[in-house]
Write a protein that holds these residues in place. Structure first.
Motif, PDB file in Angstrom:
ATOM      1  N   LEU A 163       9.483   7.856   2.115  1.00 46.72           N
ATOM      2  CA  LEU A 163       9.075   6.893   2.781  1.00 46.72           C
ATOM      3  C   LEU A 163       9.386   6.943   3.810  1.00 46.72           C
ATOM      4  N   GLU A 164       9.029   6.584   5.503  1.00 39.68           N
ATOM      5  CA  GLU A 164      10.331   6.562   6.085  1.00 39.68           C
ATOM      6  C   GLU A 164      10.093   5.024   7.322  1.00 39.68           C
ATOM      7  N   SER A 165      10.860   5.169   7.987  1.00 38.35           N
ATOM      8  CA  SER A 165      11.423   3.338   8.391  1.00 38.35           C
ATOM      9  C   SER A 165      10.136   3.218   9.314  1.00 38.35           C
ATOM     10  N   SER A 166       9.505   3.925  10.476  1.00 41.69           N
ATOM     11  CA  SER A 166       8.356   3.894  11.298  1.00 41.69           C
ATOM     12  C   SER A 166       7.103   3.945  10.563  1.00 41.69           C
ATOM     13  N   TYR A 167       6.950   5.407   9.447  1.00 42.15           N
ATOM     14  CA  TYR A 167       5.187   5.784   8.902  1.00 42.15           C
ATOM     15  C   TYR A 167       5.247   4.966   7.678  1.00 42.15           C
ATOM     16  N   GLY A 168       6.423   4.226   7.202  1.00 38.94           N
ATOM     17  CA  GLY A 168       6.440   3.783   5.983  1.00 38.94           C
ATOM     18  C   GLY A 168       5.838   4.505   5.120  1.00 38.94           C
ATOM     19  N   ASN A 169       5.053   4.700   4.067  1.00 38.47           N
ATOM     20  CA  ASN A 169       4.927   5.486   3.080  1.00 38.47           C
ATOM     21  C   ASN A 169       3.981   6.038   3.444  1.00 38.47           C
ATOM     22  N   VAL A 170       4.281   7.331   3.456  1.00 37.85           N
ATOM     23  CA  VAL A 170       3.562   8.378   4.622  1.00 37.85           C
ATOM     24  C   VAL A 170       2.844  10.072   3.547  1.00 37.85           C
ATOM     25  N   HIS A 207       2.000   4.152   6.245  1.00 40.63           N
ATOM     26  CA  HIS A 207       1.634   2.721   6.214  1.00 40.63           C
ATOM     27  C   HIS A 207       1.347   2.209   4.538  1.00 40.63           C
ATOM     28  N   LEU A 208       1.221   3.316   4.241  1.00 37.41           N
ATOM     29  CA  LEU A 208       0.415   3.762   2.751  1.00 37.41           C
ATOM     30  C   LEU A 208       1.207   2.284   1.397  1.00 37.41           C
ATOM     31  N   ASP A 209       0.468   1.498   0.604  1.00 40.10           N
ATOM     32  CA  ASP A 209       1.430   0.213  -0.233  1.00 40.10           C
ATOM     33  C   ASP A 209       1.755   1.501  -1.192  1.00 40.10           C
ATOM     34  N   GLN A 210       0.589   2.211  -1.757  1.00 43.22           N
ATOM     35  CA  GLN A 210       1.072   3.386  -2.527  1.00 43.22           C
ATOM     36  C   GLN A 210       0.913   4.700  -2.289  1.00 43.22           C
ATOM     37  N   ASN A 265       1.008  -2.054   4.016  1.00 44.37           N
ATOM     38  CA  ASN A 265       1.589  -2.692   5.286  1.00 44.37           C
ATOM     39  C   ASN A 265       2.567  -2.142   5.079  1.00 44.37           C
ATOM     40  N   THR A 266       3.233  -1.001   5.336  1.00 48.07           N
ATOM     41  CA  THR A 266       5.423  -0.518   4.527  1.00 48.07           C
ATOM     42  C   THR A 266       5.245   0.045   6.030  1.00 48.07           C
ATOM     43  N   GLY A 267       6.444   0.583   7.114  1.00 49.96           N
ATOM     44  CA  GLY A 267       7.166   0.602   8.005  1.00 49.96           C
ATOM     45  C   GLY A 267       6.760  -0.025   8.915  1.00 49.96           C
ATOM     46  N   ASP A 268       7.054   0.482   9.956  1.00 51.95           N
ATOM     47  CA  ASP A 268       6.697  -0.079  11.109  1.00 51.95           C
ATOM     48  C   ASP A 268       5.075  -0.414  11.722  1.00 51.95           C
ATOM     49  N   SER A 269       4.664  -1.754  10.669  1.00 49.03           N
ATOM     50  CA  SER A 269       2.975  -1.970  10.739  1.00 49.03           C
ATOM     51  C   SER A 269       3.005  -3.989  10.663  1.00 49.03           C
ATOM     52  N   THR A 270       2.129  -3.922  11.362  1.00 49.67           N
ATOM     53  CA  THR A 270       1.778  -5.255  11.696  1.00 49.67           C
ATOM     54  C   THR A 270       0.412  -6.099  10.540  1.00 49.67           C
TER      55      THR A 270
END
Length: 435
Positions: free
Chosen positions: A348-355, A373-376, A396-401
């Protein structure tokens, strides 16, 4: 944040032509092993360069810390100087107050002396008038004319002279006292002026010291910012180091997987050859040899959905991938490995989210895919995955709209802008997949 680290282009272009070209299987295996070893060697060289840059950053942080110590000591020295100056200011103000009180005291004394002189002057004038007047007061002339003998007259003249001289002496003493008080008053006023000048100088010194403290505080703030920047850069470099290490291990795993596959193929060929010889001896038709394993470099679509963003400039900066939206679909949307390979990052990263990042070896070169931006996530670092294997769900994780998959492909290792100065080895995924 941009970095000078050159991570781009670890993938090596190998002019082998198509892998479909006929060549002995053993030679092909040796050649591909050499290619993989070269990939690993280049990654190791990048690691060595990275370690050198990390050392430089650590040394720079050490220098900044030393500068901060010097600034802190200077600020302490200036604070002490300000405290000392303020103490002197307070002392000088007290002295000025004492001097003003002394001036007031001298002025009061002068007033008293002046009143005494005025009274005695009136007394002397009264005595002088008694020389010409008769009445209740005995005049000096009566005293002299009342002498009974010449000797008595001489004595009375001496007495009168003594009285007159005494009056004169008293006047002189009063005049001397007034003069002395005037001189004392002038001295005190001079002292007061000096003290007031000293107070102004101390005030000016305090302002100067406060200004120096402000300048040192600015220097400290700049050093704090620079140190924070160095720590961020160091953290980024360490993150790159971890990524290079995982890529090195992933390449080694690819080598091991390739060698294992070659052993299996060699065993299949050996058995096929034995079957062929047996068939020839028995006069029967031998079974066909196993087809060669060919990787044509094709990627499959990592998920389903509509393309919502392309590989292009977006919002004033480059968007180094494509976005596939969920489009209002209910439930989990699966994400698949676009090609076989080894997981080099799953976190999990701040920008990519789950990557998830996967290192592939296709047609003689290393390639990397990124799924953000994966959920799982269903895979871990160093897992080996096959093309089409489920690795996660759209999220929709991380820097995602909004729920979507951000998908990137690199011709070589993953090389983000904050490390190398630009995704120069990022390629348009639509060259390999279709939406």
């Amino acid at each position: 944040m941009k970095r000078k680290l050159l991570m781009v282009g670890v993938g090596i272009s190998i002019g082998l032509g198509s892998l479909l070209t006929a060549m002995p299987n053993t030679a092909l295996a040796i050649q591909k092993n050499e290619q993989l070893e070269n990939e690993k060697k280049e990654v190791q060289e990048k690691k060595s360069e990275l370690e050198s840059e990390i050392t430089q950053k650590e040394e720079k942080i050490g220098e900044i810390k030393q500068q901060k110590v010097g600034v802190e000591q200077e600020i302490k020295r200036l604070d002490a100087a300000v405290s000392e100056t303020r103490s002197k200011i307070d002392g000088t103000k007290a002295q000025i107050q004492e001097t003003k009180e002394e001036i007031e005291r001298l002025e009061a004394e002068m007033k008293i002396l002046e009143e005494r002189i005025h009274k005695r002057d009136e007394l002397i004038k009264e005595r002088m008038r008694s020389l010409q007047q008769s009445g209740g007061v005995v005049s000096y002339v009566d005293v002299l004319l009342g002498a009974k003998s010449f000797n008595d007259f001489i004595n009375r003249v001496s007495a009168v002279s003594t009285f007159v001289q005494a009056d004169r002496e008293i006047m002189k003493e009063h005049e001397s006292d007034i003069k002395q008080l005037e001189e004392n008053k002038e001295e005190v006023k001079t002292l007061l002026a000096q003290q007031e000048d000293q107070l102004k100088e101390l005030d000016r010194l305090e302002v100067q010291l406060q200004g120096q403290i402000q300048e040192q505080n600015k220097v400290m703030a700049q050093l704090e910012v620079e140190e924070q920047k160095m720590h961020e850069e160091l953290h980024a470099l360490e993150d790159v180091g971890e990524l290079l290490a995982s890529q090195e291990k992933a390449i080694q795993m690819e080598i091991n997987a390739w060698n294992q596959k070659q052993k299996e193929l060699e065993e299949q060929r050996r058995k096929a050859e034995e079957e062929r010889k047996k068939a020839e001896a028995e006069g029967t038709t031998p079974p066909p040899p196993p087809p060669p394993v060919v990787n044509n470099g094709a990627f499959i679509n990592p998920t389903t959905g509509r393309l919502t963003s392309r590989f292009e400039m977006r919002w004033g900066k480059m968007h180094f991938g494509i976005d596939i939206g969920k489009g209002g679909r209910v439930g989990n949307v699966p994400i698949y490995a676009a090609a076989s390979g080894t997981i080099t990052r799953s976190r999990l990263e701040s920008s990519y989210g789950n990557v998830i990042m996967i290192t592939h070896y296709i047609n003689g070169r290393q390639m990397t895919t990124v799924y953000a931006h994966l959920d799982q996530r269903f895979v871990s670092q160093y897992d080996r995955v096959e093309q089409g294997q489920l690795i996660g769900y759209m999220g929709n994780t991380g820097d995602s709209t909004g729920p979507h998959l951000h998908f990137e492909i690199y011709d070589g290792p993953y090389s983000p802008t904050q490390y190398s100065g630009g995704h120069s080895n990022a390629v348009n995924p639509l060259l390999y997949v279709s939406y």
